[in-house]
Design a protein around this motif. Structure first.
Motif, PDB file in Angstrom:
ATOM      1  N   ILE A  87      82.914  -3.490  28.444  1.00 42.08           N
ATOM      2  CA  ILE A  87      82.995  -2.324  27.569  1.00 42.08           C
ATOM      3  C   ILE A  87      84.274  -1.548  27.867  1.00 42.08           C
ATOM      4  N   ARG A  88      84.523  -1.274  29.138  1.00 45.39           N
ATOM      5  CA  ARG A  88      85.729  -0.532  29.515  1.00 45.39           C
ATOM      6  C   ARG A  88      86.996  -1.270  29.108  1.00 45.39           C
ATOM      7  N   ASP A  89      87.024  -2.565  29.362  1.00 45.35           N
ATOM      8  CA  ASP A  89      88.206  -3.361  29.007  1.00 45.35           C
ATOM      9  C   ASP A  89      88.453  -3.360  27.500  1.00 45.35           C
ATOM     10  N   ALA A  90      87.399  -3.525  26.720  1.00 45.03           N
ATOM     11  CA  ALA A  90      87.544  -3.575  25.265  1.00 45.03           C
ATOM     12  C   ALA A  90      88.052  -2.250  24.707  1.00 45.03           C
ATOM     13  N   PHE A  91      87.517  -1.143  25.207  1.00 44.78           N
ATOM     14  CA  PHE A  91      87.966   0.150  24.706  1.00 44.78           C
ATOM     15  C   PHE A  91      89.396   0.450  25.150  1.00 44.78           C
ATOM     16  N   ARG A  92      89.748   0.074  26.375  1.00 49.25           N
ATOM     17  CA  ARG A  92      91.135   0.263  26.834  1.00 49.25           C
ATOM     18  C   ARG A  92      92.105  -0.581  26.031  1.00 49.25           C
ATOM     19  N   GLU A  93      91.707  -1.803  25.736  1.00 50.24           N
ATOM     20  CA  GLU A  93      92.559  -2.724  24.987  1.00 50.24           C
ATOM     21  C   GLU A  93      92.880  -2.183  23.600  1.00 50.24           C
ATOM     22  N   ASN A  94      91.941  -1.481  23.001  1.00 52.26           N
ATOM     23  CA  ASN A  94      92.102  -1.008  21.626  1.00 52.26           C
ATOM     24  C   ASN A  94      92.393   0.481  21.519  1.00 52.26           C
ATOM     25  N   LYS A  95      92.778   1.116  22.609  1.00 58.06           N
ATOM     26  CA  LYS A  95      92.974   2.565  22.572  1.00 58.06           C
ATOM     27  C   LYS A  95      94.187   2.991  21.747  1.00 58.06           C
ATOM     28  N   ASN A  96      95.135   2.104  21.525  1.00 58.89           N
ATOM     29  CA  ASN A  96      96.347   2.466  20.785  1.00 58.89           C
ATOM     30  C   ASN A  96      96.306   2.053  19.319  1.00 58.89           C
ATOM     31  N   VAL A  97      95.156   1.635  18.837  1.00 55.65           N
ATOM     32  CA  VAL A  97      95.026   1.247  17.428  1.00 55.65           C
ATOM     33  C   VAL A  97      95.104   2.503  16.572  1.00 55.65           C
ATOM     34  N   LYS A  98      95.957   2.469  15.549  1.00 55.89           N
ATOM     35  CA  LYS A  98      96.163   3.636  14.687  1.00 55.89           C
ATOM     36  C   LYS A  98      95.633   3.432  13.266  1.00 55.89           C
ATOM     37  N   ASP A  99      95.506   2.188  12.846  1.00 57.29           N
ATOM     38  CA  ASP A  99      95.074   1.873  11.489  1.00 57.29           C
ATOM     39  C   ASP A  99      93.603   2.257  11.293  1.00 57.29           C
ATOM     40  N   PRO A 100      93.320   3.180  10.354  1.00 58.94           N
ATOM     41  CA  PRO A 100      91.926   3.626  10.147  1.00 58.94           C
ATOM     42  C   PRO A 100      90.972   2.499   9.772  1.00 58.94           C
ATOM     43  N   VAL A 101      91.450   1.524   9.020  1.00 61.23           N
ATOM     44  CA  VAL A 101      90.591   0.407   8.625  1.00 61.23           C
ATOM     45  C   VAL A 101      90.238  -0.430   9.847  1.00 61.23           C
ATOM     46  N   GLU A 102      91.215  -0.689  10.691  1.00 55.69           N
ATOM     47  CA  GLU A 102      90.954  -1.467  11.904  1.00 55.69           C
ATOM     48  C   GLU A 102      90.051  -0.696  12.867  1.00 55.69           C
ATOM     49  N   ILE A 103      90.245   0.613  12.953  1.00 50.63           N
ATOM     50  CA  ILE A 103      89.377   1.443  13.801  1.00 50.63           C
ATOM     51  C   ILE A 103      87.936   1.339  13.324  1.00 50.63           C
ATOM     52  N   GLN A 104      87.743   1.418  12.013  1.00 47.54           N
ATOM     53  CA  GLN A 104      86.390   1.330  11.465  1.00 47.54           C
ATOM     54  C   GLN A 104      85.780  -0.048  11.733  1.00 47.54           C
ATOM     55  N   THR A 105      86.584  -1.090  11.617  1.00 44.96           N
ATOM     56  CA  THR A 105      86.113  -2.444  11.903  1.00 44.96           C
ATOM     57  C   THR A 105      85.686  -2.567  13.361  1.00 44.96           C
ATOM     58  N   LEU A 106      86.502  -2.040  14.261  1.00 48.24           N
ATOM     59  CA  LEU A 106      86.181  -2.090  15.686  1.00 48.24           C
ATOM     60  C   LEU A 106      84.931  -1.276  16.001  1.00 48.24           C
ATOM     61  N   MET A 107      84.774  -0.131  15.325  1.00 47.63           N
ATOM     62  CA  MET A 107      83.582   0.694  15.546  1.00 47.63           C
ATOM     63  C   MET A 107      82.324  -0.020  15.053  1.00 47.63           C
ATOM     64  N   ASN A 108      82.425  -0.703  13.924  1.00 47.46           N
ATOM     65  CA  ASN A 108      81.267  -1.448  13.417  1.00 47.46           C
ATOM     66  C   ASN A 108      80.877  -2.554  14.390  1.00 47.46           C
ATOM     67  N   LYS A 109      81.858  -3.241  14.936  1.00 45.98           N
ATOM     68  CA  LYS A 109      81.575  -4.288  15.917  1.00 45.98           C
ATOM     69  C   LYS A 109      80.929  -3.692  17.164  1.00 45.98           C
ATOM     70  N   ALA A 110      81.434  -2.548  17.614  1.00 44.27           N
ATOM     71  CA  ALA A 110      80.870  -1.898  18.802  1.00 44.27           C
ATOM     72  C   ALA A 110      79.436  -1.440  18.543  1.00 44.27           C
ATOM     73  N   LYS A 111      79.150  -0.974  17.331  1.00 42.08           N
ATOM     74  CA  LYS A 111      77.778  -0.567  16.994  1.00 42.08           C
ATOM     75  C   LYS A 111      76.833  -1.762  17.006  1.00 42.08           C
ATOM     76  N   ARG A 112      77.309  -2.908  16.507  1.00 45.61           N
ATOM     77  CA  ARG A 112      76.487  -4.124  16.578  1.00 45.61           C
ATOM     78  C   ARG A 112      76.246  -4.512  18.028  1.00 45.61           C
ATOM     79  N   ASP A 113      77.302  -4.429  18.838  1.00 42.04           N
ATOM     80  CA  ASP A 113      77.165  -4.762  20.259  1.00 42.04           C
ATOM     81  C   ASP A 113      76.214  -3.802  20.966  1.00 42.04           C
ATOM     82  N   LEU A 114      76.239  -2.539  20.588  1.00 45.52           N
ATOM     83  CA  LEU A 114      75.320  -1.567  21.170  1.00 45.52           C
ATOM     84  C   LEU A 114      73.873  -1.942  20.830  1.00 45.52           C
TER      85      LEU A 114
END
Length: 70
Positions: free
Chosen positions: A36-63
């Motif tokens: 979890i820590r590695d994945a969030f650190r890896e994606n901390k510099n993402v700026k694209d709102p669409v990609e952020i939403q995609t990553l959040m949806n994946k994280a919600k599924r993982d949760l």
């Protein structure tokens, strides 16, 4: 990233860490926390709102997966 989406990401991050600590097996627990820590650190510099939403949806599924398995 807007303040509201930053807060949502942080809430999701905290929820995932909190739920992963319910694993009874030490190895699963530490692996989940590390991933979890590695994945969030890896994606901390993402700026694209669409990609952020995609990553959040994946994280919600993982949760959901973490909640079912712990």
């Amino acid at each position: 990233m807007a303040a509201s989406s930053r807060a949502q990401v942080l809430d999701l991050y905290r929820a995932m860490l909190r739920e992963s600590k319910h694993f009874s097996a030490y190895n699963y627990r530490t692996y989940a926390v590390r991933r979890i820590r590695d994945a969030f650190r890896e994606n901390k510099n993402v700026k694209d709102p669409v990609e952020i939403q995609t990553l959040m949806n994946k994280a919600k599924r993982d949760l959901g997966i973490i909640r079912r398995q712990s």
